[in-house]
Design a protein around this motif. Structure first.
Motif, PDB file in Angstrom:
ATOM      1  N   VAL A 167       0.843  -1.199   0.000  1.00  0.00           N
ATOM      2  CA  VAL A 167       0.000   0.000   0.000  1.00  0.00           C
ATOM      3  C   VAL A 167       0.877   1.247   0.000  1.00  0.00           C
ATOM      4  N   ALA A 168       1.928   1.229   0.839  1.00  0.00           N
ATOM      5  CA  ALA A 168       2.837   2.377   0.922  1.00  0.00           C
ATOM      6  C   ALA A 168       3.536   2.607  -0.418  1.00  0.00           C
ATOM      7  N   LEU A 169       3.930   1.512  -1.091  1.00  0.00           N
ATOM      8  CA  LEU A 169       4.609   1.621  -2.382  1.00  0.00           C
ATOM      9  C   LEU A 169       3.677   2.212  -3.434  1.00  0.00           C
ATOM     10  N   GLU A 170       2.429   1.765  -3.441  1.00  0.00           N
ATOM     11  CA  GLU A 170       1.436   2.268  -4.391  1.00  0.00           C
ATOM     12  C   GLU A 170       1.199   3.767  -4.190  1.00  0.00           C
ATOM     13  N   LYS A 171       1.131   4.185  -2.915  1.00  0.00           N
ATOM     14  CA  LYS A 171       0.949   5.610  -2.617  1.00  0.00           C
ATOM     15  C   LYS A 171       2.143   6.420  -3.105  1.00  0.00           C
ATOM     16  N   ALA A 172       3.355   5.871  -2.917  1.00  0.00           N
ATOM     17  CA  ALA A 172       4.574   6.563  -3.358  1.00  0.00           C
ATOM     18  C   ALA A 172       4.589   6.706  -4.874  1.00  0.00           C
ATOM     19  N   LYS A 173       4.154   5.649  -5.586  1.00  0.00           N
ATOM     20  CA  LYS A 173       4.104   5.699  -7.059  1.00  0.00           C
ATOM     21  C   LYS A 173       3.131   6.762  -7.538  1.00  0.00           C
TER      22      LYS A 173
END
Length: 201
Positions: A167-173
């Motif tokens: 989830v954190a990675l998706e938000k960063a992208k």
């Protein structure tokens, strides 16, 4: 005969109570080698229970009741030995110094509705007497792994939630894409302004 021990702890946040249940069950086992009788200790799966109340005394009593209910769910009976150990000395003394009727009267003096008090006391002493459970005080300054586990469960419950890695990675992208888009729009706007300026000349 088994010996079941529950350690219920609670934490209060606004009108919400979180109750952590930990403990163990000790069962007598017979050796297949020499017929000697020993003891096997099984750790109870830790459990977190949510309860709603605006009254802290009710919440603290509900913590003990939750421990008793858990003993019942584990199929503990009056044929077994059962204990509840809690770090809440005041509640232990309140329970052990009162009969059911005097407890209702005491709770009424704490501005607890008589109907609520009667229900709480009915559940509390109903389970306690049915199972023959002893309720005692556990000094939290003494090392106890079950109390430590319960405290950790409650601390994690109240800690800010950290998003999962995916989830954190998706938000960063998404944030990076937005920044790129914003940068492209700024360049487009700058080019448009420059072109309009040249046309005016």
């Amino acid at each position: 005969m088994a010996t079941a021990t529950i350690y219920p702890l609670c934490s209060f946040d606004k009108d919400n109570y979180s109750i952590a249940i930990t403990g163990n069950i000790k069962i007598k086992v017979k050796s297949q080698l020499d017929d000697d009788v020993g003891e096997s200790q099984n750790i109870i799966q830790p459990k977190l229970i949510k309860a709603k109340t605006h009254n802290k005394v009710i919440g603290r009593l509900m913590t003990i009741i939750a421990g008793l209910e858990h003993l019942k769910k584990l199929k503990v009976s009056s044929a077994d030995r059962s204990y509840i150990w809690t770090v809440d000395r005041e509640i232990v003394e309140l329970i052990n110094r009162n009969s059911p009727l005097s407890m209702i009267s005491t709770l009424a003096g704490m501005e607890i509705d008589e109907e609520d008090a009667t229900q709480l006391v009915g559940h509390l002493y109903g389970y306690k007497n049915e199972l023959g459970t002893r309720i005692g005080f556990q000094d939290e300054t003494k090392t106890n792994r079950y109390i430590d586990t319960a405290k950790k469960m409650l601390a994690e419950q109240s800690a800010p939630k950290i998003p999962e890695w995916s989830v954190a990675l998706e938000k960063a992208k998404r944030k990076a894409q937005m920044e790129t888009l914003k940068h492209d729009l700024e360049i487009m706007e700058q080019d448009t302004t420059e072109n309009e300026s040249k046309e005016k000349k």
